[in-house]
Structure formats: C-alpha cells, structure tokens
Design an enzyme around this catalytic site. Structure first.
Site, PDB file in Angstrom:
ATOM      1  N   THR A 176      47.371  29.759  31.998  1.00 15.88           N
ATOM      2  CA  THR A 176      45.992  29.311  32.275  1.00 15.88           C
ATOM      3  C   THR A 176      45.147  30.477  32.787  1.00 15.88           C
ATOM      4  O   THR A 176      43.933  30.355  32.877  1.00 15.88           O
ATOM      5  CB  THR A 176      45.962  28.173  33.316  1.00 15.88           C
ATOM      6  OG1 THR A 176      46.750  28.557  34.437  1.00 15.88           O
ATOM      7  CG2 THR A 176      46.484  26.873  32.743  1.00 15.88           C
ATOM      8  N   LYS A 178      46.132  32.579  35.746  1.00 14.78           N
ATOM      9  CA  LYS A 178      46.222  32.762  37.208  1.00 14.78           C
ATOM     10  C   LYS A 178      46.221  34.243  37.584  1.00 14.78           C
ATOM     11  O   LYS A 178      45.418  34.704  38.392  1.00 14.78           O
ATOM     12  CB  LYS A 178      47.507  32.109  37.747  1.00 14.78           C
ATOM     13  CG  LYS A 178      47.620  30.633  37.490  1.00 14.78           C
ATOM     14  CD  LYS A 178      48.840  30.020  38.144  1.00 14.78           C
ATOM     15  CE  LYS A 178      50.153  30.514  37.594  1.00 14.78           C
ATOM     16  NZ  LYS A 178      50.442  30.057  36.232  1.00 14.78           N
ATOM     17  N   ILE A 198      53.538  36.599  31.932  1.00 14.86           N
ATOM     18  CA  ILE A 198      53.684  35.512  32.917  1.00 14.86           C
ATOM     19  C   ILE A 198      54.275  36.107  34.190  1.00 14.86           C
ATOM     20  O   ILE A 198      55.159  36.940  34.137  1.00 14.86           O
ATOM     21  CB  ILE A 198      54.595  34.397  32.365  1.00 14.86           C
ATOM     22  CG1 ILE A 198      53.906  33.722  31.178  1.00 14.86           C
ATOM     23  CG2 ILE A 198      54.929  33.370  33.424  1.00 14.86           C
ATOM     24  CD1 ILE A 198      54.797  32.837  30.365  1.00 14.86           C
ATOM     25  N   THR A 199      53.763  35.664  35.354  1.00 10.94           N
ATOM     26  CA  THR A 199      54.229  36.211  36.633  1.00 10.94           C
ATOM     27  C   THR A 199      55.722  35.995  36.798  1.00 10.94           C
ATOM     28  O   THR A 199      56.188  34.873  36.728  1.00 10.94           O
ATOM     29  CB  THR A 199      53.493  35.498  37.791  1.00 10.94           C
ATOM     30  OG1 THR A 199      52.116  35.479  37.474  1.00 10.94           O
ATOM     31  CG2 THR A 199      53.719  36.217  39.093  1.00 10.94           C
ATOM     32  N   HIS A 239      54.241  27.564  40.814  1.00  7.79           N
ATOM     33  CA  HIS A 239      53.925  27.078  42.156  1.00  7.79           C
ATOM     34  C   HIS A 239      55.056  27.385  43.114  1.00  7.79           C
ATOM     35  O   HIS A 239      55.154  26.797  44.166  1.00  7.79           O
ATOM     36  CB  HIS A 239      53.701  25.569  42.105  1.00  7.79           C
ATOM     37  CG  HIS A 239      54.731  24.896  41.281  1.00  7.79           C
ATOM     38  ND1 HIS A 239      54.444  24.337  40.069  1.00  7.79           N
ATOM     39  CD2 HIS A 239      56.053  24.776  41.443  1.00  7.79           C
ATOM     40  CE1 HIS A 239      55.545  23.871  39.543  1.00  7.79           C
ATOM     41  NE2 HIS A 239      56.550  24.127  40.358  1.00  7.79           N
TER      42      HIS A 239
END
Length: 764
Positions: A176, A178, A198-199, A239
């Site tokens: 998205t 982030k 992606i993290t 998260h």
C-alpha cells in the site's frame, strides 16, 4: 561358697543390664550424631545467605534443637543408673536370653524415637521453607510498591513545557506504500534495497522538528506552533512492531497511520490492522495513498493535498471523489466514521483521512502537520516527559562486529552506558550491562547500514540499539527494566517483573485441554494471534504456545493430541517463525502438520481448509457405519425383489433414510434385514430421502441370517421398517453429522433408543 556364687551371679546380671542399656542408647544417639554432622557439613558448604533467609533458618534450627533436647533428656534418664557401673562377665543362658529380649525392646523404642524425630525434622524444614517463601514474597511486594511509588512521583514532576517525541506506527496491507511514505518524509530510498520492496525488518526513524517545519511550510506558511521535539516513526512489516509496542496489553504507540490504497480499498491485512488498533484502543489517522494513480493526474511535487486537488482536471478530481467515497463506505461497514480531514465535522467521532501520494510527495505536508497537531493538542498530558525509564524491546538480532544487539524504543526516561538492565528471556530473566548505546543518524532509518552515533546517555522518546552480552534469548515485545541500585531496586524483584508479563500471556492457555500448538516470533505477535484465535468468528482451541523458531520439542508437544484421540489438533500454527529441518522431519514421522504464514489470516485459512478436509474424511469413514434415524412404510404394490437383495418401494414417514443405514423390523422382534445399499427417486440415484418422499430402495444383507429374510414369510407391507440405533451410532451422529439432523430427527433418535432399551431390557 554359696554366698560367693550369689555375688558372682549378681555382678554378671548388672553387667548384662549395663550392656543392654548401652545397646539401647546407641541407636537413639546415632541419628542425632549423624544429624549434627550433616548440619556442620551443610553450614560449611553453604555460601553466605541473605539476612532474611538466615533469620528463617535460625528459627527452624531453634525448633529442631528443642525437639532434640526433649528426646535427649528421655534417653538420659534411662541410662543414668548404669553410668557409674562397669564390669564384664557372662551369665547363664536364661540371663543372656532375657538380655536379648530387653535389647529388642529397647531397639523398638529407639526406632520409634528416631522416627518421631525424623517427622519433626521434616516438619520443621517445611515450616522453614514456607517462612522463607513468605518473607521473600513480602519483600518482593515492598520493592514493587517502592518502585511504582517512584514512577508515580516522577509522573507528578512532569511539566507541559517539556514534551517527548510522539511514537508513530505505520500499518496497512502489503504494497500500500507504507515504506514509500516514510522514504518521502526522510527523502531516502530504503525500499529499493529491500527484498521485493516489502519491509523485511523493523526500523525506527527520528524526524527532528526542523525537518517538520521545512516540510509543512507550504501548508501553514510557517505559522504552526510546534511544541514536540520531533516524531519517532516505527516502520513495520505489516503490523508486527505495533504488536510489540505493548505494555501489559495496552499500546505504547501514541498514534498510528493506517495506509489504504485508494485503488483497492480495505484489504485483509488492513482489516487485521484495524482490529489490532481497536484491541489496543490506539487513536489513528488514515493515509489514502496512491492518489497519483487517478487517470490524467498531474503530479505537483510535495504540494499539500487540497492545493494539488484544486489544480487537477475535472474528471481526475471526480474520480478521486468517487473512489474516496467508496473507501469511506467500506470503513462505515466496519463500524467506523471517516472523513477527509478538512471536511471533518468532529475529529472525536470521525477518523481523519489524508489523501497522499508517496511518489510525488503530495499530501505528505498535510500528514506531518496533522500528526503534530493531533499529538500536541489532544495528547499533551500523555506526551509530557517522565524521568523514569519506560522501554520496550522491538527486535533482537546479530550484527557483524557488535554481536547480538537489541533494538528498543525508549519512550520515557534516560538510558546510560554501564547501567544494569533486565529483560525477559526464553529460559528466564536476563541480567546484563549496557556496553554501548547507538542511534542511526537523524532522518536515517535504524536498519540502513552506516555509521551509528555513540551516546553516553540518551533521553526518550528514541529508537536505540543496545549492545550488551547475553541477549541471544531476549524476547521481543517485552519491557526492558533498568536497575536503580541507589533508589533501592532489588534485582530479584526486577526479574520477576520482567517475566510476569510473559507469564501472563502464557497462562491464558489451558495446557491440559485439547487444541492446536501456536508458535510466534515475539510476545506481541503471540498475544495478537491468541486474541484472533479466541475471537467469536474463529474459535480455534489452543493447548500449547511457544516463542521462537519451531524445534523438535514443539513437535513433541503437538503430537500429544494423537494420544488424546484428537489427531486433527496435532498441528502447529507457526506465525512468522522458521521451522528447523530436524523439526520438519520429526513432524513428518509423528504425523504433525505445521502451517507457516506471515499474515494471521493466511494461517487461519490454511487451518480451516485442513479442518474441513479432516471433517469430510471422518464423515466419509463414518457414513458407512452410522445409522440415520428413519421410519419407513412399505408400498404393497412396489415389491421388486423379495430376497437378498430386497428391492422394494417405501414411503419415508419420519427421519432421514440414508445409504449405509441398517434396517430392522420392530413388530417381528427387531430382526435385521440388511443395510440400505442404494435409492432411486424419480429414476435418479440419491444418497438420502426425506419425509414425504417415496423411493425405490435396495436393501443388501450383510450376514447369513439377513440373507435368509424373505418378504412375505418373515415380514410384509404391514410391518414398519426402522433404522437400528446403537450407542456407537448415536455418538457418530453427534460428532460428525450434528448439523445435518434437525430437531425432529433428534426426537426420533430418542424415541427409537427407548424402544430398543425396552426390548433388550438394558440401557444404551
């Protein structure tokens, strides 16, 4: 001569009596001597104990001495008479016989004495242990009370003038944007160096007030009164770190940004993040990202969102309005009111939505302005700096040249080099000393390789990397405590406090019950996973939990469900952890299923699909042996075959006629005629028939007696056919087909069960 003989006999008798008394005294004295020797050895070996333990032991020793003194005085009074006498001689056989009798008598006395002294010893040692435990728990309570009192005092001393940085989390679905939003704020490019964009790890970014003023200048023209010293933003893989930023179940995160892709709306992980924010009662704002994807959008680099929207073509802004409205509707379906922040009628009831573009920087000034404005106006009291350490562990990892390091978020207080810290470990509390305090350069991210800044001391709120020995077993998501010896902190009490949070989460699971084995990478993610499994929509029972990679011991723990006759629960739900090769091999051998996923929803989907498959397999196996309740009436004009196999037409009066059901005839002494092999309704094969339907039925004999049954001789159309109900059949219906039977069907089960019990004269 006679007188001399009498004298000799008397002397021999006295000698025998003395020997008997000595023999009696010896066994009684032996335990006491041995006990004293053991005590002396124990005193010599035992290191110097603490004052409270010494006091407890002294009290126990006094009680023991008193008991020993009583037994000594008893034995002393028995042997005093013979102390002065000495002599030797041999008596007659009778005398020696009587002597042996008295020996045995005194032996039994001394045995009972030694037994009673043993009991008194064990009682007194138990009393000592209980006393020691009581004193210990009292001391722990006092230390905790004193530490909490110091924290409350520190809270009273805080002022409005000194605020700490708000801790901001960024959550949202994969892809998205982030990390891209953070990159734009930092003007760095961490993301391009990450696998798949992606993290992959947790990072913390400190954004100083000067950078905030610079980025928001175009929006507020420099008229914004900024009171916070900066922002501390936690960049999260999904998260994960939000779940670790926790303190006893409540969040240490002050404000969260929920990133939503305007093109896709709410996605599974967005909903998961939303549920977590609600669970922790954390305030948040929504970043409606990727507005530059609207057709014919003209990017205006780093412009405020309202200004850039005013500059767009009519159809581009109309598309934005339409898509934004759809996203608001999705939030409304989740029970949340949301509104674009400049149209927000009431910020207390409506969640603020900020349109952003991470690529062009549009809307980023609005985002930073809103974060600062909300935190300093609505959270002023929460952000007042407290001079007492509040710190949580985010991640533990190896670094070349530094060894095992620990990324922590220091919320309040000051950390210094050389301080003694206590953290929860997998095998117990870890006590170590801070060797170095490192932070990344300002506006850089904690994970970007580069020179770290060394600090002698550091104030919160700040992301800090701690270098210390023995951190390999530290658990992420737990609190880190600092020993303040001058203020009277007790290291044992800190250890108990560090482990209590972890024990609290571990204690939620009933390990004696039936359920799956759950494994997660950190305490925070384990807590989130347990909450999810417990929720009404899921309701998966849990019988075992662990933190860290899946190893052989965890597989052994999960395999216990085979012994408890619940093989479907012999599974491990591994959330964001690795599975060792040995564990995978052992799981294969012990028939234990391991499900791994990085998203909780995926784990749930895998497990529910597996459970559905198991249920279907069990149903298929049970269908051959279970008898569904039914009452059938033979149609006299539809007799197609009279003997094995019997083929007749029947009306379903009650219940469910299903293939595999055993049929019998109550009016003919409950004789069995066979199992339903197949049925046809309107010339079509069916598996089951319901009341009111008429079917052609083939009844196949399964024994020699059944194959001899003949329509017209053993039964005819006047006889009702019913299913044979057994205890095993009822249990299988309850376990596998409960949802297929209605209320009336269960009533019929009870009715038929009573008939069988009356006929056979025994309960089922």
């Amino acid at each position: 001569a006679a007188a001399a003989a009498v004298a000799a006999a008397a002397a021999a008798a006295a000698a025998t009596a003395k020997a008997a008394a000595a023999a009696a005294a010896a066994p009684a004295a032996a335990p006491a001597a041995a006990a004293k020797k053991d005590k002396a050895k124990k005193d010599k070996d035992e290191p110097k104990a603490k004052a409270w333990a010494v006091a407890a032991k002294a009290k126990a020793a006094a009680a023991k001495a008193k008991a020993d003194g009583d037994s000594d005085s008893d034995s002393g009074s028995g042997s005093d008479d013979d102390d002065d006498e000495s002599g030797s001689g041999s008596g007659s056989d009778d005398e020696s016989g009587s002597g042996s009798d008295s020996d045995s008598g005194s032996d039994s006395d001394s045995d009972s004495d030694s037994d009673s002294s043993d009991y008194s010893d064990s009682d007194s040692s138990e009393d000592a242990d209980m006393e020691a435990k009581r004193l210990h728990s009292e001391r722990m309570k006092e230390c905790k009370k004193a530490r909490n009192a110091r924290f409350e005092t520190a809270k009273l001393l805080r002022t409005k003038d000194k605020l700490r940085c708000p801790v901001i989390c960024i959550l949202g679905h994969v892809d998205t944007g982030k990390t891209k939003i953070l990159d734009n704020i930092r003007r760095t490019n961490v993301q391009d160096g990450e696998a798949g964009g992606i993290t992959q790890q947790i990072g913390a970014t400190y954004i100083p007030d000067s950078a905030i003023r610079e980025r928001t200048f175009q929006l507020n023209k420099g008229e914004f009164a900024l009171n916070v010293p900066g922002l501390l933003v936690i960049d999260t893989p999904g998260h994960e770190s939000f779940t670790n930023l926790r303190s006893r179940g409540s969040s240490l995160c002050d404000l969260a940004i929920l990133v939503v892709d305007i093109m896709h709306g709410l996605e599974p992980q967005t909903l998961e993040s939303l549920n977590m924010l609600r669970m922790r009662k954390t305030p948040f704002i929504i970043a409606l990202n990727k507005i530059d994807r609207m057709y014919d959008w003209v990017p205006n680099v780093n412009f405020p969102a309202r200004e850039t929207l005013a500059l767009q073509k009519k159809h581009a802004s109309a598309e934005f309005e339409d898509r934004a409205r759809k996203v608001m509707l999705e939030f409304a379906n989740e029970g949340l009111n949301a509104a674009i922040y400049w149209n927000n009628p009431d910020p207390r009831k409506f969640v603020n939505v900020v349109p952003t573009s991470a690529h062009s920087g549009e809307g980023i000034p609005d985002l930073m302005h809103l974060l600062c404005d909300l935190t300093q106006s609505r959270m002023n009291e929460r952000l007042q700096f407290i001079n007492a350490v509040q710190c949580t562990v985010l991640e533990v990892k190896m670094l070349e040249g530094l060894g095992t390091t620990m990324d922590v978020i220091l919320i309040n207080g000051t950390l210094r080099e050389g301080q003694t810290i206590v953290v929860a470990g997998l095998a117990g509390a870890i006590t170590t000393t801070i060797r170095a305090l490192l932070t990344p350069q300002p506006m850089r991210e904690m994970r970007v390789k580069g020179t770290y800044q060394h600090h002698k001391s550091i104030e919160g709120a700040m992301g800090v990397k701690i270098v210390a020995q023995g951190l390999e077993q530290a658990v992420a998501g737990t609190a880190m405590l600092v020993l303040d010896a001058e203020a009277g902190d007790d290291i044992d009490e800190l250890k108990e406090e560090a482990l209590s949070d972890m024990k609290g989460v571990m204690a939620r699971v009933d390990k004696s019950g039936e359920g799956v084995y759950v494994q997660a990478s950190t305490l925070g993610s384990l807590e989130a996973l347990l909450e999810f499994l417990k929720s009404d929509a899921v309701k998966i029972p849990v019988a075992g939990i662990a933190i860290g990679p899946v190893n052989k011991r965890d597989v052994m723990g999960a395999s216990v469900m085979h012994e408890r006759k619940r093989p479907e629960y012999a599974t491990i739900l591994a959330f964001d952890v690795k599975v060792s090769d040995e564990a995978a091999r052992m799981a294969n051998d012990l028939n234990v299923k391991i499900f791994t996923a990085d998203i909780i929803y995926h784990l749930f989907d895998q497990f529910t699909a597996y459970m559905a498959k198991i249920k279907e397999e069990k149903k298929a196996a049970a269908a051959e042996r279970v008898s569904f309740p039914c009452v059938l009436k033979i149609m006299p004009n539809c007799i197609f075959n009279k003997r094995d196999p019997i083929v007749i037409g029947v009306d379903i009066v009650k219940g469910i006629a299903r293939i595999g059901t055993q049929l019998c005839i109550p009016s003919q002494g409950f004789i069995d005629i066979g199992k339903i092999a197949s049925m046809e309704l309107n010339h079509k094969q069916v598996d089951k028939a319901l009341p009111g339907q008429s079917v052609a039925m083939k009844i196949q004999a399964v024994s020699a007696a059944e194959s001899s049954r003949l329509y017209g001789r053993h039964f005819d159309h006047k006889d009702e056919l019913v299913s044979r109900i057994t205890r095993q059949s009822i249990d299988m219906l309850k376990e596998n087909f409960r949802d297929e039977l209605g209320k009336e069907d269960w009533k019929l089960v009870v009715e038929l069960k009573k008939k069988f019990e009356i006929f056979y004269g025994e309960p089922m």
